[in-house]
Design a protein around this motif. Structure first.
Motif, PDB file in Angstrom:
ATOM      1  N   THR A  33       0.830  -1.209   0.000  1.00  0.00           N
ATOM      2  CA  THR A  33       0.000   0.000   0.000  1.00  0.00           C
ATOM      3  C   THR A  33       0.864   1.259   0.000  1.00  0.00           C
ATOM      4  OG1 THR A  33      -1.841  -1.096   1.137  1.00  0.00           O
ATOM      5  CG2 THR A  33      -1.730   1.314   1.311  1.00  0.00           C
ATOM      6  N   ARG A  34       1.915   1.272   0.808  1.00  0.00           N
ATOM      7  CA  ARG A  34       2.784   2.452   0.895  1.00  0.00           C
ATOM      8  C   ARG A  34       3.604   2.660  -0.375  1.00  0.00           C
ATOM      9  NH1 ARG A  34       4.547   1.829   7.332  1.00  0.00           N
ATOM     10  NH2 ARG A  34       2.480   2.396   8.124  1.00  0.00           N
ATOM     11  N   LEU A  35       3.983   1.596  -1.029  1.00  0.00           N
ATOM     12  CA  LEU A  35       4.691   1.709  -2.306  1.00  0.00           C
ATOM     13  C   LEU A  35       3.785   2.311  -3.383  1.00  0.00           C
ATOM     14  CD1 LEU A  35       6.622  -1.681  -2.419  1.00  0.00           C
ATOM     15  CD2 LEU A  35       7.675   0.581  -2.475  1.00  0.00           C
ATOM     16  N   GLN A  36       2.488   2.010  -3.303  1.00  0.00           N
ATOM     17  CA  GLN A  36       1.543   2.475  -4.320  1.00  0.00           C
ATOM     18  C   GLN A  36       0.997   3.873  -4.045  1.00  0.00           C
ATOM     19  OE1 GLN A  36      -1.440  -0.602  -4.373  1.00  0.00           O
ATOM     20  NE2 GLN A  36      -0.239  -1.943  -5.686  1.00  0.00           N
ATOM     21  N   SER A  37       1.161   4.377  -2.819  1.00  0.00           N
ATOM     22  CA  SER A  37       0.595   5.680  -2.466  1.00  0.00           C
ATOM     23  C   SER A  37       1.308   6.792  -3.226  1.00  0.00           C
ATOM     24  CB  SER A  37       0.711   5.926  -0.958  1.00  0.00           C
ATOM     25  OG  SER A  37       2.063   6.016  -0.571  1.00  0.00           O
ATOM     26  N   GLN A  38       0.593   7.893  -3.454  1.00  0.00           N
ATOM     27  CA  GLN A  38       1.132   8.981  -4.266  1.00  0.00           C
ATOM     28  C   GLN A  38       2.326   9.660  -3.607  1.00  0.00           C
ATOM     29  OE1 GLN A  38      -1.856  11.751  -5.527  1.00  0.00           O
ATOM     30  NE2 GLN A  38      -0.620  12.492  -7.217  1.00  0.00           N
ATOM     31  N   GLN A  39       2.337   9.758  -2.271  1.00  0.00           N
ATOM     32  CA  GLN A  39       3.437  10.443  -1.591  1.00  0.00           C
ATOM     33  C   GLN A  39       4.719   9.621  -1.532  1.00  0.00           C
ATOM     34  OE1 GLN A  39       0.599   9.295  -0.097  1.00  0.00           O
ATOM     35  NE2 GLN A  39       0.790   9.332   2.135  1.00  0.00           N
ATOM     36  N   GLY A  40       4.628   8.338  -1.901  1.00  0.00           N
ATOM     37  CA  GLY A  40       5.812   7.493  -1.888  1.00  0.00           C
ATOM     38  C   GLY A  40       5.947   6.692  -0.605  1.00  0.00           C
ATOM     39  N   PHE A  41       6.778   5.668  -0.651  1.00  0.00           N
ATOM     40  CA  PHE A  41       6.890   4.688   0.430  1.00  0.00           C
ATOM     41  C   PHE A  41       7.287   5.305   1.768  1.00  0.00           C
ATOM     42  CE2 PHE A  41       9.562   1.553   2.743  1.00  0.00           C
ATOM     43  CZ  PHE A  41       8.568   0.633   3.042  1.00  0.00           C
ATOM     44  N   LEU A 197      -4.457  -2.355 -11.892  1.00  0.00           N
ATOM     45  CA  LEU A 197      -5.794  -2.127 -11.335  1.00  0.00           C
ATOM     46  C   LEU A 197      -5.725  -1.956  -9.825  1.00  0.00           C
ATOM     47  CD1 LEU A 197      -7.842  -4.741 -13.412  1.00  0.00           C
ATOM     48  CD2 LEU A 197      -7.854  -2.259 -13.687  1.00  0.00           C
ATOM     49  N   ASP A 198      -4.804  -2.667  -9.193  1.00  0.00           N
ATOM     50  CA  ASP A 198      -4.631  -2.539  -7.752  1.00  0.00           C
ATOM     51  C   ASP A 198      -4.053  -1.171  -7.395  1.00  0.00           C
ATOM     52  OD1 ASP A 198      -4.705  -3.761  -5.083  1.00  0.00           O
ATOM     53  OD2 ASP A 198      -2.534  -3.634  -5.174  1.00  0.00           O
ATOM     54  N   VAL A 199      -3.119  -0.679  -8.215  1.00  0.00           N
ATOM     55  CA  VAL A 199      -2.551   0.652  -7.998  1.00  0.00           C
ATOM     56  C   VAL A 199      -3.650   1.711  -8.105  1.00  0.00           C
ATOM     57  CG1 VAL A 199      -0.945   2.391  -8.909  1.00  0.00           C
ATOM     58  CG2 VAL A 199      -0.251  -0.007  -8.800  1.00  0.00           C
ATOM     59  N   ALA A 200      -4.496   1.601  -9.139  1.00  0.00           N
ATOM     60  CA  ALA A 200      -5.595   2.553  -9.315  1.00  0.00           C
ATOM     61  C   ALA A 200      -6.546   2.517  -8.129  1.00  0.00           C
ATOM     62  CB  ALA A 200      -6.355   2.240 -10.610  1.00  0.00           C
ATOM     63  N   LYS A 201      -6.864   1.332  -7.645  1.00  0.00           N
ATOM     64  CA  LYS A 201      -7.760   1.199  -6.492  1.00  0.00           C
ATOM     65  C   LYS A 201      -7.175   1.864  -5.257  1.00  0.00           C
ATOM     66  CE  LYS A 201      -7.451  -1.819  -3.624  1.00  0.00           C
ATOM     67  NZ  LYS A 201      -6.946  -1.915  -2.209  1.00  0.00           N
ATOM     68  N   GLY A 237       4.778  -1.810  -6.365  1.00  0.00           N
ATOM     69  CA  GLY A 237       4.284  -2.768  -5.380  1.00  0.00           C
ATOM     70  C   GLY A 237       4.076  -4.165  -5.932  1.00  0.00           C
ATOM     71  N   ILE A 238       4.512  -4.421  -7.172  1.00  0.00           N
ATOM     72  CA  ILE A 238       4.231  -5.730  -7.779  1.00  0.00           C
ATOM     73  C   ILE A 238       4.947  -6.863  -7.036  1.00  0.00           C
ATOM     74  CG2 ILE A 238       6.090  -5.563  -9.515  1.00  0.00           C
ATOM     75  CD1 ILE A 238       4.188  -7.102 -11.428  1.00  0.00           C
ATOM     76  N   VAL A 239       6.176  -6.594  -6.552  1.00  0.00           N
ATOM     77  CA  VAL A 239       6.916  -7.659  -5.860  1.00  0.00           C
ATOM     78  C   VAL A 239       6.229  -8.056  -4.550  1.00  0.00           C
ATOM     79  CG1 VAL A 239       9.090  -8.314  -4.774  1.00  0.00           C
ATOM     80  CG2 VAL A 239       9.108  -7.128  -6.977  1.00  0.00           C
ATOM     81  N   PRO A 240       5.954  -7.089  -3.636  1.00  0.00           N
ATOM     82  CA  PRO A 240       5.230  -7.511  -2.432  1.00  0.00           C
ATOM     83  C   PRO A 240       3.827  -8.019  -2.712  1.00  0.00           C
ATOM     84  CG  PRO A 240       5.480  -5.114  -2.485  1.00  0.00           C
ATOM     85  CD  PRO A 240       6.361  -5.676  -3.552  1.00  0.00           C
ATOM     86  N   ARG A 241       3.184  -7.470  -3.764  1.00  0.00           N
ATOM     87  CA  ARG A 241       1.832  -7.951  -4.110  1.00  0.00           C
ATOM     88  C   ARG A 241       1.864  -9.412  -4.551  1.00  0.00           C
ATOM     89  NH1 ARG A 241      -3.420  -7.109  -5.687  1.00  0.00           N
ATOM     90  NH2 ARG A 241      -4.024  -7.869  -7.750  1.00  0.00           N
ATOM     91  N   VAL A 242       2.802  -9.752  -5.459  1.00  0.00           N
ATOM     92  CA  VAL A 242       2.902 -11.141  -5.925  1.00  0.00           C
ATOM     93  C   VAL A 242       3.322 -12.056  -4.776  1.00  0.00           C
ATOM     94  CG1 VAL A 242       4.187 -12.709  -7.440  1.00  0.00           C
ATOM     95  CG2 VAL A 242       3.300 -10.554  -8.353  1.00  0.00           C
TER      96      VAL A 242
END
Length: 268
Positions: A33-41, A197-201, A237-242
């Motif tokens: 979630t933090r990797l995908q947030s706009q403000q950065g990790f 799609l997860d990033v957009a969500k 966030g693809i690595v932690p997501r996978v």
């Protein structure tokens, strides 16, 4: 063909599976979630407060997963004589996700805002209710469903196919640990393909109330991320997501299968 579980067995097994995976893998979900947030990790909290938001996650895990599996198994049972198996699994998973998101999305809204380093969950709940009303808890419902349905359209037919193939090779129903392996593989493939799609969500749920992103237009959000931050950010966030969903798929579907098998033996 395996005997379908009763509604009670599906509900209880789903609840156990949902709680097991969400609690055990919560830190990975926070990192994603933090990797995908706009403000950065690091601005979103980095590795600090890695369990922020776990309260709503625990409360929502069991009912959300229970509702999904009950709907999934019921759909499979009703359509088993009329619809080919792969299509039935796709339909069952899609209907299950739409239903489960009624519980899952409010939980995600509070949880992800806590993970992004804003406030404690209780304050986020009250602030969301005050500023946005009850509808605020369903911001991102459509984007979540749009993410979950493609994910499930890949994961569940693949999971069922691998289980069926393995079962035929052995000449008997597979064990829970085998279902767990199938769940890890199918989950990992699905997770990687649906990361944008997860990033957009995530962006929609974390956006400021009243902003363009908060409107929830998924193509516009994806286009804006691509235009301003590049293609790479669509797969942030693809690595932690996978990792999370591969391990989670093993725990989630393995725990579900183990609970289901155990309970069906008890009730038989």
């Amino acid at each position: 063909m395996d005997k379908p579980p009763t509604n009670t067995v599906a509900l209880l097994s789903g609840g156990i599976a949902g709680t097991a995976v969400d609690v055990s893998l919560f830190p990975l979900d926070t990192v994603k979630t933090r990797l995908q947030s706009q403000q950065g990790f690091f601005k979103a909290g980095g590795f600090r407060g890695i369990y922020a938001g776990i309260g709503p996650a625990v409360l929502g895990s069991a009912p959300g997963a229970a509702l999904f599996f009950c709907t999934y198994e019921l759909t499979k049972s009703v359509g088993s004589n009329y619809v080919p198996a792969p299509i039935l699994h796709m339909v069952g998973a899609s209907v299950g996700e739409i239903t489960a998101c009624l519980i899952r999305v409010p939980v995600e809204v509070v949880k992800q805002r806590a993970q992004a380093g804003r406030q404690p969950s209780s304050l986020i709940f009250r602030e969301t209710l005050r500023r946005e009303g009850f509808r605020g808890f369903y911001r991102g419902y459509l984007s979540t469903v749009v993410r979950e349905i493609p994910f499930s359209l890949i994961q569940f037919p693949l999971w069922e196919f691998m289980k069926s193939t393995w079962s035929k090779r052995e000449g008997k129903p597979i064990e829970a640990w085998q279902s767990s392996i199938c769940g890890a593989i199918s989950g990992g493939i699905s997770a990687g393909l649906t990361t944008p799609l997860d990033v957009a969500k995530t962006r929609i749920m974390l956006a400021e109330h009243g902003s363009q992103t908060a409107r929830g237009n998924i193509p516009d959000v994806l286009k804006e991320i691509w235009r301003t931050e590049g293609t790479k950010k669509l797969f942030s966030g693809i690595v932690p997501r996978v990792m999370w969903i591969s391990i989670g798929g093993a725990i989630f579907l393995g725990a579900y299968e183990k609970s289901k098998i155990t309970m069906m033996k008890m009730y038989s």
